[in-house]
Design a protein around this motif. Structure first.
Motif, PDB file in Angstrom:
ATOM      1  N   GLN A   1     -56.046 -15.666  15.541  1.00 44.07           N
ATOM      2  CA  GLN A   1     -56.099 -16.420  14.282  1.00 44.07           C
ATOM      3  C   GLN A   1     -56.167 -15.497  13.076  1.00 44.07           C
ATOM      4  N   LYS A   2     -57.129 -14.583  13.131  1.00 44.62           N
ATOM      5  CA  LYS A   2     -57.234 -13.622  12.036  1.00 44.62           C
ATOM      6  C   LYS A   2     -56.504 -12.367  12.466  1.00 44.62           C
ATOM      7  N   PRO A   3     -55.646 -11.831  11.604  1.00 43.29           N
ATOM      8  CA  PRO A   3     -55.002 -10.566  11.983  1.00 43.29           C
ATOM      9  C   PRO A   3     -56.081  -9.549  12.345  1.00 43.29           C
ATOM     10  N   ASN A   4     -55.934  -8.872  13.484  1.00 46.77           N
ATOM     11  CA  ASN A   4     -56.982  -7.938  13.902  1.00 46.77           C
ATOM     12  C   ASN A   4     -56.399  -6.578  14.256  1.00 46.77           C
TER      13      ASN A   4
ATOM     14  N   LEU B   1     -47.738  -7.261  12.587  1.00 46.88           N
ATOM     15  CA  LEU B   1     -48.097  -6.087  13.395  1.00 46.88           C
ATOM     16  C   LEU B   1     -48.777  -6.540  14.698  1.00 46.88           C
ATOM     17  N   SER B   2     -49.632  -7.563  14.586  1.00 46.57           N
ATOM     18  CA  SER B   2     -50.285  -8.085  15.797  1.00 46.57           C
ATOM     19  C   SER B   2     -49.239  -8.608  16.775  1.00 46.57           C
ATOM     20  N   ILE B   3     -48.197  -9.228  16.225  1.00 48.19           N
ATOM     21  CA  ILE B   3     -47.132  -9.736  17.092  1.00 48.19           C
ATOM     22  C   ILE B   3     -46.391  -8.562  17.732  1.00 48.19           C
ATOM     23  N   ALA B   4     -46.088  -7.539  16.908  1.00 50.06           N
ATOM     24  CA  ALA B   4     -45.414  -6.354  17.448  1.00 50.06           C
ATOM     25  C   ALA B   4     -46.255  -5.713  18.542  1.00 50.06           C
ATOM     26  N   ARG B   5     -47.568  -5.653  18.319  1.00 54.86           N
ATOM     27  CA  ARG B   5     -48.476  -5.058  19.291  1.00 54.86           C
ATOM     28  C   ARG B   5     -48.455  -5.846  20.596  1.00 54.86           C
ATOM     29  N   ALA B   6     -48.388  -7.179  20.464  1.00 54.87           N
ATOM     30  CA  ALA B   6     -48.356  -8.012  21.665  1.00 54.87           C
ATOM     31  C   ALA B   6     -47.020  -7.861  22.390  1.00 54.87           C
TER      32      ALA B   6
ATOM     33  N   SER C   1     -50.706  -5.776   4.204  1.00 53.60           N
ATOM     34  CA  SER C   1     -51.108  -7.103   3.728  1.00 53.60           C
ATOM     35  C   SER C   1     -51.399  -8.011   4.923  1.00 53.60           C
ATOM     36  N   GLY C   2     -52.019  -9.156   4.648  1.00 54.93           N
ATOM     37  CA  GLY C   2     -52.369 -10.074   5.730  1.00 54.93           C
ATOM     38  C   GLY C   2     -51.166 -10.484   6.570  1.00 54.93           C
ATOM     39  N   GLY C   3     -50.079 -10.823   5.886  1.00 56.54           N
ATOM     40  CA  GLY C   3     -48.874 -11.245   6.603  1.00 56.54           C
ATOM     41  C   GLY C   3     -48.298 -10.109   7.437  1.00 56.54           C
TER      42      GLY C   3
ATOM     43  N   ASP D   1     -50.594 -16.903   3.558  1.00 55.43           N
ATOM     44  CA  ASP D   1     -50.043 -17.745   2.505  1.00 55.43           C
ATOM     45  C   ASP D   1     -48.715 -18.356   2.985  1.00 55.43           C
ATOM     46  N   PRO D   2     -48.167 -19.335   2.248  1.00 54.48           N
ATOM     47  CA  PRO D   2     -46.974 -20.050   2.727  1.00 54.48           C
ATOM     48  C   PRO D   2     -45.776 -19.141   2.966  1.00 54.48           C
ATOM     49  N   ILE D   3     -45.622 -18.107   2.156  1.00 52.32           N
ATOM     50  CA  ILE D   3     -44.454 -17.241   2.350  1.00 52.32           C
ATOM     51  C   ILE D   3     -44.588 -16.458   3.639  1.00 52.32           C
ATOM     52  N   ALA D   4     -45.785 -15.891   3.855  1.00 52.15           N
ATOM     53  CA  ALA D   4     -46.022 -15.154   5.093  1.00 52.15           C
ATOM     54  C   ALA D   4     -45.915 -16.092   6.295  1.00 52.15           C
TER      55      ALA D   4
END
Lengths: 315, 306
Positions: free
Chosen positions: B139-142, B201-206, B194-196, B224-227
């Motif tokens: 949920q939270k970028p980690n 990056l979390s997705i890339a890591r996974a 940035s958060g997005g 945010d909506p754009i991210a």
């Protein structure tokens, strides 16, 4: 409008009357003064102590610091060979014992407690026991050391006995501070690592320990200062306060482990005691305190610098 | 646009061949998948198509049953959304798909959760291997407090890979649509993104450990909506290679990105007077949002509760 008015019951009140400062936070201001006074008292005590010690010891530091540094314990303060080399060597080796014994054992125990041990009544009891051990008076550890490491050697005191005793003394402190640093590692970090298939060992090695390193380091170095400054347990395990013959071996030689020994706090205690009959010892004690304080400040500053470095590295 | 390489074609082998599915290539070209492109809910997936087969799954925390009655068949290369009000246990269910609940000492699973025919909770199963095959985005970028490169390389490294890390890092970051933004500062700390970017990056890591399934636990709730739009686009792009399960609070998001949607709700458990989550309806996304079978689903999606 020059006279802004508010209120709905006809009574016109000026806005200025209401929004200008009216001393609403008087209690807060009072509280702040109390806190400031508390800080001032502690700082003042420290300053008085430093001034006192420096004034006492200054003649020695000023006139014969080189001889004082390399000298040994003597029975007369006027002896030119009077000095602290034996105390420095003893304290150095005690610090080594603490670093070699208490740090690895304490940190390992903390990792086990926080990361592996199941949460049940037994671990709670152990947790409380360790916290209590950290509060046990240091003389009690001295008694323990006396029975375990001195009586077993026919009452012969040794540097090793002192070092191990102090390592045991700070062990609970190391465990507690390390455990707290490990507990502060965000679970999101651990989950992130587990989520890509890291084993527990991977997570501890690559996430938990690096993140907890600054906290662990601070705790361990502070406990080292504590150990180096302790006198009571060393007196019980038989550190020498009076006259200690100079050794043949080298200053830091490890061959002294089983010899009679002294340490900086003990040197100070001894000289303060003797200053009653021989006033010259008071100046020597002051100088020794200055040296010990300098070492402690050096170690604590080192702790802060290292912590900052690791925190920066952690990002 | 996704470049369809032979390996992607491989991965697509065995994909549904019913009447309204077009060729695999065309399927990928649709950036925002529509329900019409999915198979009809009546199909029973089987063989290679069936990734998870969940039946009568319950998750407990101690004595408390947090979720019950979960029955789902998760299909390969589809995006399955899990929606429902707070406390309905959708995240709890998601985390049982890769044994993440193991990290909570009191959590316990009952019922069947088959991954490729293997009971994930069989005592012989190694949760570490499970998590390599079934990755997770939180949920939270980690991001780890390490460099961007080391974040992505972390998974392959703990899996024992030493060579070819540069390639893995690059391809993972490309798939996560982050490469162009970070390629010149791979050694910078990931904390500065940035958060997005952190979430991509979390997705890339996974992705870097080459999993089959990606579990996403409200991946856009902190963005945010754009991210968010960027992540949704990304999900549509990587769908051809991964089976994705996403928990979301956002019904529109579920409607936009998913092929199938599971609606969870909470009900008072008479036995112990506590609220337990349950799976109410699991079906084709278009059907769930236009013509749900269950009244509770209808009430939820029309905003009458939750």
């Amino acid at each position: 409008m020059a006279m802004a008015t508010i209120g709905n019951n006809g009574a016109a009140r000026r806005v200025e009357d209401e929004i200008f400062k009216q001393g609403r936070d008087l209690r807060g201001a009072g509280f702040r003064m109390v806190l400031l006074a508390a800080l001032a008292v502690s700082t003042l005590i420290l300053i008085v102590l430093l001034v006192q010690v420096l004034t006492d010891g200054w003649p020695v530091i000023d006139e014969r610091f080189g001889d004082f540094w390399s000298g040994t314990l003597r029975s007369r303060s006027s002896d030119d060979a009077l000095g602290i080399s034996q105390g420095i060597a003893g304290s150095f080796w005690i610090a080594v014992f603490v670093a070699v014994l208490a740090f690895p054992i304490g940190i390992s125990a903390a990792v086990y407690l926080e990361e592996y041990a199941p949460r049940n009544w037994l671990t709670s009891v152990i947790d409380i026991a360790i916290r209590n051990l950290a509060g046990v008076p240091s003389v009690v550890y001295g008694l323990l050391g006396l029975f375990l490491f001195v009586k077993t050697r026919d009452g012969n005191s040794s540097l090793m006995a002192g070092g191990i005793t102090l390592a045991i003394l700070v062990l609970p402190i190391v465990v507690i501070t390390a455990a707290e640093a490990i507990r502060a590692v965000p679970s999101s970090l651990k989950e992130g690592a587990f989520g890509v298939g890291a084993t527990k060992w991977d997570v501890i090695r690559s996430q938990v320990l690096p993140f907890a390193a600054p906290g662990i380091l601070t705790g361990t170095l502070l406990s080292l200062s504590r150990a180096v400054g302790e006198a009571a347990p060393l007196i019980l395990v038989g550190a020498i306060t009076g006259r200690l013959a100079p050794r043949d071996g080298s200053f830091f030689g490890a061959d002294q482990f089983f010899d009679r020994f002294t340490a900086m706090p003990i040197v100070i205690v001894g000289w303060v005691q003797q200053s009653g009959r021989d006033e010259g010892f008071a100046a020597a004690a002051g100088a020794a305190i200055v040296v010990l304080l300098a070492f402690v400040i050096l170690m604590n500053s080192g702790a802060v610098l290292l912590r900052n470095y690791f925190e920066k590295k952690r990002g | 646009m996704v470049n369809v390489t032979p390996s992607v074609q491989d991965a697509l082998k065995g994909i549904r061949v019913d009447e309204d599915a077009t060729t695999a290539t065309d399927e990928i070209a649709i950036t925002v998948p529509t329900a019409a492109a999915s198979s009809t809910p009546q199909d029973e997936p089987s063989g290679d198509d069936l990734v998870f087969d969940v039946s009568e799954l319950s998750v407990f925390y101690g004595d408390f049953r947090a979720v019950r009655d979960v029955n789902m068949k998760i299909r390969r290369n589809e995006i399955t959304a899990m929606i429902g009000p707070s406390g309905c246990g959708k995240s709890t269910v998601l985390r049982s798909f890769n044994r993440m609940n193991d990290l909570i000492p009191t959590a316990r699973v009952a019922g069947n959760l088959l991954y490729r025919g293997v009971d994930l909770y069989d005592e012989r199963v190694d949760p570490v291997e499970v998590r390599r095959r079934i990755g997770m985005v939180f949920q939270k970028p980690n991001p780890f407090p390490k460099s961007i490169y080391d974040n992505v390389a972390y998974g392959p490294r703990v899996a024992g890979r030493k060579k070819g890390l540069d390639e893995v890092v690059e391809s993972s970051l490309r798939k996560a649509a982050l490469w162009d933004e970070v390629k010149d500062r791979l050694q910078d700390s990931a904390i500065g993104l940035s958060g997005g970017q952190q979430q991509r990056l979390s997705i890339a890591r996974a992705i870097a450990v080459d999993p089959e399934v990606l579990l996403m636990d409200e991946p856009c709730s902190a963005l945010d909506p754009i991210a968010t739009a960027r992540i949704e686009e990304l999900m549509a792009e990587i769908k051809a290679e991964y089976t994705i399960l996403i928990v979301t609070h956002n019904m529109q998001q579920a409607a936009r990105v998913s092929d199938r949607t599971a609606f969870f709700s909470v009900e008072l458990d008479e036995a112990n007077d506590r609220r337990t989550g349950l799976l109410v309806e699991y079906t084709d996304t278009a059907k769930l949002f236009s013509n749900p079978d269950d009244e509770r689903t209808e009430n939820y999606i029309t905003g009458r509760f939750g």
